[in-house]
Enzyme design. Structure first.
Site, PDB file in Angstrom:
ATOM      1  N   HIS A  85       0.818  -1.211   0.000  1.00 38.68           N
ATOM      2  CA  HIS A  85       0.000   0.000   0.000  1.00 38.68           C
ATOM      3  C   HIS A  85       0.856   1.267   0.000  1.00 38.68           C
ATOM      4  O   HIS A  85       0.356   2.338  -0.335  1.00 38.68           O
ATOM      5  CB  HIS A  85      -1.045  -0.011   1.130  1.00 38.68           C
ATOM      6  CG  HIS A  85      -0.536   0.306   2.497  1.00 38.68           C
ATOM      7  ND1 HIS A  85      -0.246  -0.649   3.441  1.00 38.68           N
ATOM      8  CD2 HIS A  85      -0.297   1.497   3.112  1.00 38.68           C
ATOM      9  CE1 HIS A  85       0.148  -0.069   4.564  1.00 38.68           C
ATOM     10  NE2 HIS A  85       0.133   1.230   4.389  1.00 38.68           N
ATOM     11  N   ASP A 221       1.204  -7.675   2.318  1.00 40.71           N
ATOM     12  CA  ASP A 221       1.337  -6.239   2.053  1.00 40.71           C
ATOM     13  C   ASP A 221       2.799  -5.800   1.908  1.00 40.71           C
ATOM     14  O   ASP A 221       3.345  -5.139   2.782  1.00 40.71           O
ATOM     15  CB  ASP A 221       0.638  -5.470   3.180  1.00 40.71           C
ATOM     16  CG  ASP A 221       0.335  -4.037   2.797  1.00 40.71           C
ATOM     17  OD1 ASP A 221       0.908  -3.554   1.799  1.00 40.71           O
ATOM     18  OD2 ASP A 221      -0.448  -3.390   3.500  1.00 40.71           O
ATOM     19  N   SER A 655       3.937   2.245   8.543  1.00 38.86           N
ATOM     20  CA  SER A 655       3.760   1.281   7.473  1.00 38.86           C
ATOM     21  C   SER A 655       5.076   1.072   6.766  1.00 38.86           C
ATOM     22  O   SER A 655       5.750   2.028   6.394  1.00 38.86           O
ATOM     23  CB  SER A 655       2.746   1.794   6.465  1.00 38.86           C
ATOM     24  OG  SER A 655       1.480   1.385   6.850  1.00 38.86           O
TER      25      SER A 655
HETATM   26  N1  ARG Z   1      -4.600   0.540   7.412  1.00 39.18           N
HETATM   27  C1  ARG Z   1      -3.313   0.547   6.827  1.00 39.18           C
HETATM   28  C2  ARG Z   1      -2.698   1.951   6.958  1.00 39.18           C
HETATM   29  O1  ARG Z   1      -3.197   2.750   7.664  1.00 39.18           O
HETATM   30  C3  ARG Z   1      -3.326   0.068   5.424  1.00 39.18           C
HETATM   31  C4  ARG Z   1      -4.021   0.939   4.434  1.00 39.18           C
HETATM   32  C5  ARG Z   1      -4.006   0.495   3.009  1.00 39.18           C
HETATM   33  N2  ARG Z   1      -4.900  -0.600   2.738  1.00 39.18           N
HETATM   34  C6  ARG Z   1      -6.186  -0.464   2.354  1.00 39.18           C
HETATM   35  N3  ARG Z   1      -6.895  -1.547   2.174  1.00 39.18           N
HETATM   36  N4  ARG Z   1      -6.776   0.699   2.161  1.00 39.18           N
HETATM   37  O2  ARG Z   1      -2.060   2.517   6.131  1.00 39.18           O
HETATM   38  N1  GLU Z   2      -1.145   1.349   7.590  1.00 44.10           N
HETATM   39  C1  GLU Z   2      -0.561   2.396   8.390  1.00 44.10           C
HETATM   40  C2  GLU Z   2       0.434   3.252   7.615  1.00 44.10           C
HETATM   41  O1  GLU Z   2       0.267   3.516   6.451  1.00 44.10           O
HETATM   42  C3  GLU Z   2       0.031   1.805   9.585  1.00 44.10           C
HETATM   43  C4  GLU Z   2      -1.069   1.409  10.444  1.00 44.10           C
HETATM   44  C5  GLU Z   2      -1.176   2.310  11.629  1.00 44.10           C
HETATM   45  O2  GLU Z   2      -1.750   3.396  11.547  1.00 44.10           O
HETATM   46  O3  GLU Z   2      -0.661   1.842  12.651  1.00 44.10           O
HETATM   47  O4  GLU Z   2       1.363   3.797   8.167  1.00 44.10           O
END
Ligand code: ARG
Ligand code: GLU
Length: 720
Positions: A85, A221, A655
């Site tokens: 991502h 990921d 991330s």
């Molecule tokens: N929750 C994760 C973060 O905050 C992954 C986000 C990307 N993935 C998604 N399915 N939108 O970045």
């Molecule tokens: N998916 C998040 C990022 O892009 C990390 C998840 C979080 O917020 O801990 O940094």
């Protein structure tokens, strides 16, 4: 009573410390504050191994990837791993219906096949240093806030300039503990960063937005890039002559696997946390900001998802946008639930009552801190409508692509009285803006979004903040059943910003006279009106309150540190390099349910459903599963482990961060948090908060067995 109270507070603090996996620590202060605790938890190396000024250390293998992620070096040839991502935009930009790397994945089978990514950079930290004294020198208590901040800005500017004079480095001074401490960071930025590999979305984004922010999780990921440098090892713009960077340090990779209770450490760039807010701020998040953002984004997503499911081209065009919108939407939902479950507002209020009592009992303290909470309360209540207005302008006002395009082509206003040369410059600029914009644009979808955004804005924002153009709303929509749809049709029909043909037509013969035309364009007018509400009615007031809050935060932070003098405070995340550590651990999301600490390929096969885009497991992966063709990547239990969780305190920006074992080896890549724990940006709960890590063995299995990119495995330093 007072004594009892303070004993109570101290034991609370100790209790807190004992459980503390909470905290995002400053790498150069580990030795002083955390190292003993880290060793107790199992860490086997030294603080010097993590951060050293003189020798290569872990920090030399870690980068800011792009603008908001972390990445790390995993070979001596500049090979970098981060999340899928995080590389999503790059993968998407290289994708078309013919070469759909999002769907099919991409693997460069040699360095020649790696793909350049203009605009992408990675940033290495050269050094950091406490510069508080220099920044706060000559600051006195009798200065006004604005005198204070302008002197500080001056000091920062001077220091940043001096720090990198005669070098190719960049300098950045950041404030910590809400402006009670300052650090200088010297960075080296590389701009030739090429795409090396990405699994298909069916692996890299497996579970999609349905599983996002959730555990148990089965997302692969990760994506791979390579950093290139000039022949002398210095940063250089993309060139065929560049060579792979030889980093000072790269991570060895352990494929031994992890067990419950194992020490883990996450080393990366957490973006923002707000752990020391007063209750009034938490109330604002919980009752105002989060609910409205969730409402707006939820509506937007419904429209986008329907369109993406109906047309593969729209899926490619809108997938990155949808992921961005959905990510915040879902996080805020989790955050609200978590804050409610923790009873965060009341916990803060209790804390504040104790704090106030401590202050009230001492005249000196009272003089300094006696009125802070009162002041917070009145500021937060006064700023409420401005907060709401800001949210709606950002999320809804400029929340459709058409209005966004209007915002991006404001150079058109320079057409007024422009000479031919100027016209030509403007023309080139807007043509290129339009080209990038319309590649990922669908008019019908955007029209629906626009209608919905206008509706939400009108219904939820005080009338004083409505854009002037909406005075025509009733006239335009007089006879319509669905007034918002009618308004959208009217604006879209009349605008040149709503499809490629009209835009091309408009830009083809661009002249000084086109100025008149754009100034009559309804979408353009709306954009200008939103902008003027923002500039003239919202931003000024909002910033005024924010500045007041910033000043109070500084004082309140200091006061809290005096109030709990025995507690070890960590500074809020500010997108600087931090260490967080804890252990691999399960959790109990609700009564009667236990979530194990790891997931396996079995779970991917369980979720398999070719009917649902997010759960359509690739045949090749099923085949590897059926033949148990796992190579050296299977766990001792005979399965492929996909993800694991731990108690490391992470946030957005983490991330792609390396997850490291007690021996300093890479065991995984951080990519998410659990939904039950997303309130940790405001209040951490050791029982519920877990970071989600991609088990490095799953990534290697995909690279090796799925993609056959064994040449990449060979350049890594793998420890069995
Ligand atoms: N929750 C994760 C973060 O905050 C992954 C986000 C990307 N993935 C998604 N399915 N939108 O970045
Ligand atoms: N998916 C998040 C990022 O892009 C990390 C998840 C979080 O917020 O801990 O940094």
């Amino acid at each position: 009573m007072k004594r009892l109270l303070s004993i109570f507070i101290i034991s609370l603090v100790l209790l807190h410390l004992a459980k503390a996996d909470e905290g995002m620590w400053i790498p150069i202060l580990l030795e002083k504050y955390n190292f003993e605790d880290m060793q107790k938890k199992g860490f086997k190396l030294t603080a010097e191994d993590i951060y050293s000024i003189n020798n290569a250390s872990m920090k030399d293998a870690i980068v800011i990837f792009g603008r908001g992620c972390t990445g790390e070096m995993i070979s001596d040839q500049g090979l970098l791993i981060t999340n899928h991502h995080c590389g999503y935009c790059q993968i998407q930009k290289h994708s078309s219906l013919e070469h759909d790397y999002l769907t099919d994945g991409f693997w460069a089978m040699s360095k020649e096949e790696e793909l350049a990514n203009p605009g992408l950079s990675v940033t290495f930290l050269i050094s950091m240093e406490d510069v508080t004294e220099r920044i706060l020198q000559d600051i006195t208590d009798d200065m006004t806030e604005s005198e204070r901040s302008s002197l500080i800005s001056k000091h920062i500017e001077e220091l940043e300039e001096r720090a990198v004079e005669g070098t190719h480095y960049e300098a950045r001074v950041e404030q910590f503990y809400q402006g009670n401490q300052y650090f200088l960071f010297i960075n080296e930025v590389f701009t030739d960063v090429r795409l090396v590999g990405a699994p298909p979305s069916a692996i890299g984004k497996f579970g999609g937005d349905t599983d996002n922010w959730m555990w148990p999780r089965h997302t692969g990921d990760f994506s791979l890039f390579r950093v290139y440098a000039a022949k002398d090892g210095k940063p250089a713009e993309y060139s065929e002559d560049n060579v792979p960077l030889k980093p000072k340090m790269h991570f060895p990779i352990s494929i031994k696997g992890v067990k419950e209770g194992d020490f883990t450490m996450v080393f990366g760039y957490p973006g923002t946390t707000q752990e020391y807010l007063p209750s009034f701020a938490v109330e604002q998040v919980l009752n105002e900001s989060d609910p409205h953002r969730v409402l707006i984004r939820g509506q937007k997503l419904e429209i986008i998802n329907e369109a993406m499911n109906s047309d593969p081209l729209i899926r490619i065009q809108y997938s990155a946008k949808a992921a961005g919108v959905a990510n915040g939407w879902k996080k805020w939902i989790g955050e609200m639930r978590g804050l409610k479950r923790l009873d965060a507002v009341n916990k803060k209020k209790e804390y504040e009552a104790n704090f106030q009592e401590w202050v009230n009992n001492n005249r000196g303290l009272y003089a300094k801190y006696g009125k802070i909470l009162e002041q917070y309360e009145s500021i937060y209540s006064e700023m409420s409508k401005y907060n709401l207005g800001m949210i709606y302008i950002n999320e809804a006002g400029i929340g459709s692509d058409a209005v966004m395009l209007a915002l991006k082509v404001r150079v058109l206003e320079n057409l007024d009285g422009a000479d031919d040369k100027m016209v030509e410059l403007i023309k080139q600029e807007v043509i290129s803006t339009g080209k990038a914009h319309f590649k990922d644009y669908n008019e019908a979808t955007d029209k629906k979004i626009f209608a919905e955004m206008i509706r939400l804005y009108i219904e939820n924002v005080p009338e004083e903040f409505h854009p002037a153009y909406l005075e025509n709303f009733d006239k335009i929509t007089k006879k319509a059943d669905d007034k918002y749809a009618a308004f959208a049709c009217y604006c879209f029909d009349k605008s040149v910003l709503t499809n490629q043909e009209k835009f091309d037509e408009f830009t083809k013969d661009l002249s000084a006279k086109s100025y008149k035309k754009i100034m009559k364009d309804p979408i353009y007018i709306l954009m200008k009106d939103f902008l003027s509400v923002y500039r003239n009615q919202l931003a000024g007031e909002y910033t005024k309150y924010e500045n007041q809050i910033d000043s109070l935060n500084r004082v309140y932070m200091k006061a809290q540190m005096e109030f709990e003098a025995d507690k070890l405070f960590y500074p809020d995340a500010n997108f600087t390099l931090r260490v967080t550590y804890g252990q691999v651990d399960n959790y109990f999301p609700k009564d009667g349910v236990e979530y194990d600490y790891f997931t396996t390929l079995d779970g991917i096969i369980e979720k398999d459903n070719p009917e649902i885009y997010d759960y359509d497991v690739p045949d090749k992966l099923k085949e590897l599963y059926a033949n148990k063709d796992y190579g050296q990547y299977a766990d001792a239990d005979g399965t492929i482990h996909v993800g694991f969780i731990g108690t490391n305190h992470t946030t957005g920006g983490n991330s792609g961060s390396p997850v490291i074992n007690a021996n300093g080896e890479l065991i995984g890549v951080n990519f998410d948090r659990n939904w039950e724990g997303t309130m940790s940006d405001i209040m951490y709960d050791p029982d519920m908060c877990r970071n989600i890590t991609l088990d490095i063995r799953y990534a290697l299995f995909i690279i090796d067995k799925y993609a056959g990119a064994t040449h990449l495995i060979e350049e890594m330093d793998i420890r069995k």
